[in-house]
Design a protein around this motif. Structure first.
Motif, PDB file in Angstrom:
ATOM      1  N   LEU A 128     -41.286 -38.435  31.015  1.00 53.52           N
ATOM      2  CA  LEU A 128     -41.852 -39.239  30.463  1.00 53.52           C
ATOM      3  C   LEU A 128     -42.057 -38.655  29.225  1.00 53.52           C
ATOM      4  O   LEU A 128     -42.696 -37.402  29.120  1.00 53.52           O
ATOM      5  N   TYR A 155     -39.254 -43.706  28.531  1.00 50.80           N
ATOM      6  CA  TYR A 155     -38.658 -43.508  29.963  1.00 50.80           C
ATOM      7  C   TYR A 155     -37.033 -43.178  30.088  1.00 50.80           C
ATOM      8  O   TYR A 155     -36.797 -43.594  31.165  1.00 50.80           O
ATOM      9  N   ILE A 190     -34.974 -40.958  30.028  1.00 52.12           N
ATOM     10  CA  ILE A 190     -34.487 -39.938  31.002  1.00 52.12           C
ATOM     11  C   ILE A 190     -35.285 -40.045  32.617  1.00 52.12           C
ATOM     12  O   ILE A 190     -36.348 -40.108  32.408  1.00 52.12           O
ATOM     13  N   ASP A 191     -34.311 -40.075  33.534  1.00 50.93           N
ATOM     14  CA  ASP A 191     -34.852 -39.919  34.849  1.00 50.93           C
ATOM     15  C   ASP A 191     -36.078 -39.085  35.120  1.00 50.93           C
ATOM     16  O   ASP A 191     -35.821 -37.963  34.771  1.00 50.93           O
ATOM     17  N   ASP A 192     -37.152 -39.178  35.896  1.00 48.14           N
ATOM     18  CA  ASP A 192     -38.221 -38.596  36.124  1.00 48.14           C
ATOM     19  C   ASP A 192     -38.927 -37.834  34.923  1.00 48.14           C
ATOM     20  O   ASP A 192     -39.589 -36.673  35.097  1.00 48.14           O
ATOM     21  N   ASP A 240     -36.629 -49.256  27.760  1.00 47.02           N
ATOM     22  CA  ASP A 240     -37.186 -47.599  28.213  1.00 47.02           C
ATOM     23  C   ASP A 240     -38.573 -47.384  27.550  1.00 47.02           C
ATOM     24  O   ASP A 240     -39.001 -46.328  27.667  1.00 47.02           O
ATOM     25  N   ILE A 241     -39.059 -48.173  26.475  1.00 49.02           N
ATOM     26  CA  ILE A 241     -40.305 -47.939  25.946  1.00 49.02           C
ATOM     27  C   ILE A 241     -41.251 -48.696  26.356  1.00 49.02           C
ATOM     28  O   ILE A 241     -41.309 -49.959  26.500  1.00 49.02           O
TER      29      ILE A 241
END
Lengths: 435, 267
Positions: free
Chosen positions: A334, A328, A330-332, A287-288
């Protein structure tokens, strides 16, 4: 023939050569983007507005060549940013805005030809060249100077001053090589005294005379110094985006020599020549996303007091780097955090610290299938404990129409980088539109 | 692997029973056949995205999409051509067929004038405000053979079409959360090996969305759905993808699939 006329003639000649045989297959795309905002200052409750309209056209000339022209009309309703008619001394004679009265300006933002010659992609004309991977921090993104008439509030795309330049990009094995040559001697634009965002913090101004004499400003030295040029290599290596570069340039902001003799103080702005060597990296891990860039400057100019020669300033090497993390998870959404350090080596500057540390944090989130966008960003100088916070919300009414609400708030000491603009904290509402 | 699947498909067709008899294909074999369907080694197309909310307000994005296979790497570049506020936004992805390797993805935003490396791990996130996820875009509305267990659940005949309903269940809870899908039921046309309809449930098995493929035609010899519609059953929002100017035949310049070329985008 003046240098200005020669440059314009060369550009038009190239255009005619490309257009003439291709008229039958010419295609063009036209767009207009704009933004109008009404601002209210938080401390005084003053109201003022600005309107920006940016028409652009891209014309296909030959199959692989195009001409792009972007202009901008900007009206500063209260004539607050650059009161009266700014002298534009920091711009070359062929990069100046056309001022219509005190409140309206017309600016040819970009005008360039772009296309392939063999394996090389050339971009010739007035353009923005962006190097580096940091958000709103400039370590390697120094090819184009910036306008600081609204300090750091506009996006870099808006504050960057495009330059007349030549850029060539070509693949070299698995890498991409890029060379730039910039004959346009335009430097950073700072608002003059009286402008809403005129820089008052000590580090942006000449060292004050020790004798307390009222200083006299001398003509700038080396304003017409050598051309800027550079080379950058970039590519994807073992999953990492990597780049390395060299840039020989005149620094965008002048440094000052405060020269004092008995009964007299003379301040001389000096445009310093320096070398930049830098590298950048980025990669994604789950996610990073990790981003980093590092720049080492040889012979950086520093404001100084010089008793013997009024045209000299101090020089020292310096190192600057930024490390950023994008999350990233969590959805939608940044989330971005960056740490930036600028360290001067082997010298004690007279009007600034040897080391500056900044932290930036930003959160961007969209809702309702990107119909609603929210963003919050904070920049802080760790030494001064001053902060700039910007927030923006946008609601898309139609494809080319959005309502925007913005705020910018400055906290901290009035001699700090951000605290100096406390009185300019503001709330704004406006429309973003397109045609 | 692909050759094996094609051979398997051929064998099924060679030994197909007489009309009226039932062919017993497992859900897995059906999904493999859909996955192995030829969709061209490269394609250049215009993609119009229409995003409509439950009140009927429609937003439109005119994009161009190019895709090319380089062995085990599938490279795709999408550029938004309108509206002007988004014009020039480009998305480049290197999709590695090796399931253990994360894809490489970059986003170019004209407002920043630079490309940004983005995480490819959030496969269930929605793509550019549409109702399609990054995973849907990557798999081009096929279902990944690595992520699901498949089962045949029904057979249907519509006119001359011999159709099968299959069920896809995520292989693990983490995969379900990553994709945002708890179950998918898909209707397959066995004459084209193309999904006609896909119905999705979220991780808690609530109805989530439905994708319908239509305007199916052979273009340059390749079976192609020219309209793909996705309705989000929770929000009432729909996205319609309309593909035009589809070209599987003309060569695509390799120079387009570079991070440097993203800045220039596609005309």
């Amino acid at each position: 023939m003046s240098q200005r006329h020669a440059a314009i003639l060369a550009f038009l000649s190239a255009l005619i050569v490309l257009v003439e045989p291709a008229q039958a297959q010419m295609e063009a795309a036209f767009d207009v983007d704009g933004k109008s905002r009404l601002h209210a200052t938080v401390t005084d409750g003053d109201f003022y507005y600005d309107i920006s309209v940016e028409p652009s056209a891209t014309i296909q000339l030959l199959s692989d060549w195009s001409l792009t022209v972007i202009a901008r009309a900007f009206a500063d309703g209260g004539d607050r940013l650059e009161p009266g008619r700014p002298r534009q001394n920091s711009r070359s004679s062929f990069n100046r805005r056309l001022l219509v009265g005190d409140q309206l300006e017309l600016d040819l933002r970009e005008a360039y030809l772009a296309g392939y010659v063999g394996p090389a992609f050339l971009t010739i004309g007035k353009q923005q060249i962006v190097w580096g991977k940091a958000d709103r921090i400039r370590v390697l993104d120094i090819v184009n100077p910036h306008s600081f008439r609204e300090f750091f509030l506009p996006s870099f795309e808006q504050s960057r001053i495009p330059l007349w330049s030549v850029r060539a990009e070509a693949p070299v094995g698995p890498l991409q090589a890029e060379t730039v040559f910039i004959p346009d001697r335009t430097y950073a634009e700072f608002p003059e005294a009286g402008g809403a965002f005129a820089l008052t913090a000590a580090q942006f101004n000449p060292p004050e005379p020790l004798t307390g004499q009222p200083p006299t400003l001398a003509p700038a030295v080396n304003r017409r110094g050598g051309f800027d040029y550079g080379l950058r290599l970039s590519g994807l290596v073992a999953g990492w985006d990597v780049a390395a570069l060299y840039f020989r340039h005149t620094e965008d902001a002048p440094q000052f020599n405060t020269f004092e003799t008995e009964g007299q103080a003379i301040i001389t702005p000096v445009f310093n020549r320096a070398h930049l060597v830098g590298a950048s990296f980025s990669n994604a891990f789950g996610d990073i996303t990790l981003r980093a860039e590092l720049g080492y400057t040889f012979d950086r100019g520093l404001s100084s007091r010089n008793a013997t020669n009024p045209s000299l300033i101090d020089q020292a090497d310096s190192i600057a780097y930024v490390v950023g993390v994008d999350w990233y998870g969590i959805d939608d959404t940044l989330v971005t955090v960056q740490f930036f350090q600028d360290r001067i080596l082997d010298a004690a500057p007279s009007n600034r610290r040897k080391v500056d540390n900044f932290v930036t944090a930003a959160l961007n989130r969209s809702f309702e299938n990107d119909t609603i966008r929210l963003g919050v960003r904070a920049l802080t100088n760790l030494a001064d404990d001053d902060v700039m916070v910007q927030a923006e919300g946008g609601y898309e009414l139609a494809d080319n129409l959005a309502i925007i609400v913005e705020t910018a708030v400055f906290f901290g000491d009035r001699n700090g980088v951000f605290g100096q603009f406390k009185q300019e904290s503001r709330i704004s509402i406006g429309l973003r539109f397109g045609l | 692997m692909r050759i094996l699947i094609v051979l398997l498909t051929l064998s099924v067709q060679l030994f197909s029973p007489a009309k009226g008899e039932t062919i017993t294909l497992s859900g897995r074999v059906i999904a493999e056949n859909v996955y192995a369907r030829d969709d061209g080694e490269h394609v250049d197309q215009t993609l119009i995205m229409e995003l409509t909310d439950k009140s009927g307000k429609t937003r439109r994005r005119d994009t161009r999409l190019v895709r090319k296979e380089y062995g085990d790497v599938h490279k795709t570049l999408i550029t938004i051509r309108s509206p002007s506020a988004l014009k020039g936004t480009s998305f480049l992805t290197f999709d590695y067929q090796n399931a253990t390797r994360d894809d490489d993805q970059w986003l170019y935003l004209p407002a920043m004038r630079r490309e940004r490396r983005i995480s490819a791990s959030d496969r269930g996130a929605y793509f550019l405000g549409t109702d399609f996820t990054y995973e849907d875009m990557k798999e081009r509305t096929r279902l990944s053979l690595h992520d699901f267990e498949f089962a045949l659940i029904d057979r249907a005949v519509e006119g001359a079409s011999d159709l099968r309903w299959i069920e896809a269940l995520p292989k693990s809870e983490s995969t379900a959360h990553e994709l945002g899908y708890g179950k998918i039921e898909a209707l397959v046309d066995t004459s084209t090996w193309m999904y006609q309809r896909l119905v999705y449930w979220d991780v808690a098995l609530n109805p989530l969305k439905e994708i319908t493929l239509s305007d199916i035609a052979k273009i340059d010899g390749i079976v192609t759905a020219q309209t793909i519609r996705c309705e989000n059953l929770k929000t009432g929002h729909t996205t319609t993808f309309q593909f035009t100017d589809i070209d599987y035949a003309s060569p695509i310049d390799d120079r387009l699939f570079t991070v440097a070329a993203m800045r220039r985008g596609l005309r």
